[in-house]
Design an enzyme around this catalytic site. Structure first.
Site, PDB file in Angstrom:
ATOM      1  N   THR A  90       0.873  -1.181   0.000  1.00  0.00           N
ATOM      2  CA  THR A  90       0.000   0.000   0.000  1.00  0.00           C
ATOM      3  C   THR A  90       0.905   1.224   0.000  1.00  0.00           C
ATOM      4  OG1 THR A  90      -0.184  -0.425   2.366  1.00  0.00           O
ATOM      5  CG2 THR A  90      -2.099  -0.921   1.026  1.00  0.00           C
TER       6      THR A  90
ATOM      7  N   THR B 198      -1.186  -2.582   5.226  1.00  0.00           N
ATOM      8  CA  THR B 198      -1.310  -1.410   6.099  1.00  0.00           C
ATOM      9  C   THR B 198      -2.180  -0.352   5.423  1.00  0.00           C
ATOM     10  OG1 THR B 198       0.880  -1.835   6.996  1.00  0.00           O
ATOM     11  CG2 THR B 198      -0.025   0.372   7.338  1.00  0.00           C
TER      12      THR B 198
ATOM     13  N   CYS C  11       7.769   1.650   4.640  1.00  0.00           N
ATOM     14  CA  CYS C  11       6.852   1.655   5.806  1.00  0.00           C
ATOM     15  C   CYS C  11       6.898   2.961   6.589  1.00  0.00           C
ATOM     16  CB  CYS C  11       7.189   0.506   6.755  1.00  0.00           C
ATOM     17  SG  CYS C  11       6.923  -1.110   6.034  1.00  0.00           S
TER      18      CYS C  11
ATOM     19  N   ARG D  16      13.351   1.543  -2.261  1.00  0.00           N
ATOM     20  CA  ARG D  16      12.091   2.291  -2.222  1.00  0.00           C
ATOM     21  C   ARG D  16      12.161   3.510  -1.307  1.00  0.00           C
ATOM     22  NH1 ARG D  16       7.706  -2.285  -1.150  1.00  0.00           N
ATOM     23  NH2 ARG D  16       9.521  -3.279  -0.178  1.00  0.00           N
TER      24      ARG D  16
END
Lengths: 375, 375
Positions: B38, B73, B213, B284
């Site tokens: 996500t 998430t 995250c 990322r």
């Protein structure tokens, strides 16, 4: 006063300690430790009044070779930029030639019987490498947990200033969550209960932040940063959120009262607790005062009860009259548990509920079935 | 792809696991667990693309009595407000009558051999009380650490969303300290070393926050809060500070170069590392990209070296060319240790220092005598 000092002395075994409040006796000392309050003024800026007064007193007794050690929480640079010039001016002596300084932050957790003076590592520092060693040895002789010699006075000052800022920020985080989850219709403590089952989630609870440290020390840091041209964002936004919580709770309670059909201007509210934390008498910077003022500003009639607080001090400091006892007969439209004193957790809240009162639990300690909402 | 799935299967003993990427095989299942990325889009807003695509795929196979459990998430409410309508629409079935949902957040710490799937308490939830029990039993059958059944899907969603926000905020705090202490002429890590000797000070280090995250999840929370009318202050200011660190480091390094008399427009800079954390290949949301772009925008010629990163992916994702090897002959004006890969900590930084290069240690892992500054 001399009488108070004698009272302290009575509790000390062996009587090796000499207490005095007579300035002329200072001259017999060669190491001075200054540990006075460093509050903020009404503009939330550092009030160095007590620190500079004590500095002046010590300066008048200062001799060649003496060391002045500060333990008060200040911003980085305060000892050398604010205190040293005054020591020089009053004593006529020269810094790092005739006299020296040290800084060693207090780390006592008031009321904590596990983490006591000698069992907490103490950070030390000195104005020269040799003096840093002397200061460190001095503390090492009584601190069984050991010492940490910081590379400079500034670093030692900074290490203390950030401790309570970190705590304040983490409470502001859960307070911000409470503001967000209120909009989302989620109980914040349910979420924290779930999150806390992860090994590295840090347990903080939402609440009113008061007292003489957590709500004060961050302003020392931000004051100095702003002076130097950095506008703190994270620390300042945390402070703003924490300062807002009293008003937020007042708004929630007034909305719950209105939901039950009562006009806010005719509402009777009982606030339980006004000290800054549970089972203590300290009312400094109590967050409950903001809650009280918000309720009164909205037109509610507010009673406050706190068996731990001194009614005279509360009246003088905050113009808040304290109830001598809870009036269980009076029909309150809302009861707010603001401080989790042992006495309060044992109160029969069913009595209030029966009278139709909204029960709001700021501390999250009451049986949930008794409450209408909690922070 | 099927080939990749087979590769995973090779590592699984016993072969009880069946892997497939064929949609028609989904029909044989009665419990679906959706665990897709996500991410956020370029506007820092939630990108539910993968989540809704997976939901659509599952919806096409959905039968009466099935349970769809999400592990991705998301913001609180996403499962019931965004996924359920799509499940209903595509399947033609009715929520909580024909099919049910659950939510159980992932808690795996990538690369952590101590905290593995079965040894971390798992939060569970379901769209009805009975389904919550079913979902909880399912996970309890494999999670040896135990489960925590949250009272609702929303609470379970929220419990995950706040974990990384708490971590992000705490890193932003030490990052803000670094910005403040830079103005005060204090080394931040000296201060943290001193503060960390107190039992309850929490150990966080300043740095560039990247990855999939910590730098992402807070935006899911703030997106939903803003939608509902709460403007997050604490979480958002933390994000802003963390986003700013690449630019701050670039500015410091360029100033150090200028101090040595070199024009920024003629400066050669070597950046060591571009992955989002040490000893991993994941690029990322790497914070190093911001650092790189800031240096390039100022006119510097920047080389980047990272033996862990895939040069093709880095070129495609960020238009950053990677050096095949460090050129020790080239005269760099500055070398920045951006990621603490094991290889980098072993590099002979003396070589660069001898050539007069500014050495900036973002990670605080190099011998301090080798560096000009650190975060």
């Amino acid at each position: 006063s001399a009488a108070e000092l004698l009272q302290v002395l009575e509790g000390v075994e062996g009587q090796q300690l000499k207490l005095t409040d007579r300035e002329e006796e200072l001259k017999t000392a060669c190491i001075f430790i200054i540990t006075v309050p460093t509050p903020i003024n009404t503009d939330k800026r550092p009030d160095l009044g007590p620190l500079l007064t004590a500095t002046r007193t010590v300066a008048a007794a200062l001799k060649k070779g003496d060391i002045v050690i500060y333990e008060s929480t200040v911003y980085p640079g305060c000892t050398e930029e604010d205190c040293v010039p005054l020591l020089e001016q009053v004593s006529g002596l020269q810094f790092n030639t005739d006299f020296y300084c040290g800084y060693s932050p207090e780390r006592i957790n008031v009321g904590d019987t596990k983490h006591t003076l000698t069992s907490i590592v103490k950070v030390t520092s000195g104005s020269t490498a040799a003096i840093a060693d002397t200061v460190d040895s001095l503390y090492a002789s009584i601190i069984t947990a050991g010492t940490h010699k910081a590379p400079s006075i500034k670093v030692a000052e900074a290490s203390k200033a950030i401790e309570n800022a970190q705590r304040d920020l983490n409470i502001s985080f859960v307070n911000e969550l409470a503001l967000m989850f209120d909009k989302m219709g989620i109980d914040t403590r349910d979420v924290l209960d779930a999150a806390e089952t992860k090994w590295n989630f840090m347990k903080f609870q939402p609440g009113l932040v008061g007292g003489h440290c957590i709500g004060v020390d961050p302003y020392y840091l931000t004051y100095k940063a702003e002076q130097l041209g950095y506008q703190p964002q994270v620390i300042s936004s945390g402070r703003r959120v924490n300062e807002h919580m009293g008003g937020f709770v007042a708004g929630k309670v007034l909305a719950l009262i209105a939901d039950k059909g009562t006009e806010v201007q005719q509402a009777f509210v009982l606030v339980l607790g006004i000290t800054f934390k549970e089972n203590c008498t300290d009312i400094r910077n109590s967050g409950v005062v903001m809650l009280y003022n918000s309720l009164v500003a909205a037109g509610a009639a507010v009673d406050v009860y706190d068996p731990w607080a001194d009614p005279l001090k509360v009246a003088k400091e905050y113009s808040v009259p304290l109830l001598p006892e809870i009036d269980y007969i009076k029909k309150y439209d809302a009861v707010i548990l603001a401080v989790a004193h042992n006495e309060f957790v044992q109160i029969d809240f069913e009595v209030f509920r029966a009278s139709g009162a909204v029960i709001y639990d700021i501390k999250g300690v009451l049986d949930r079935s008794l409450t209408d909402a909690r922070l």
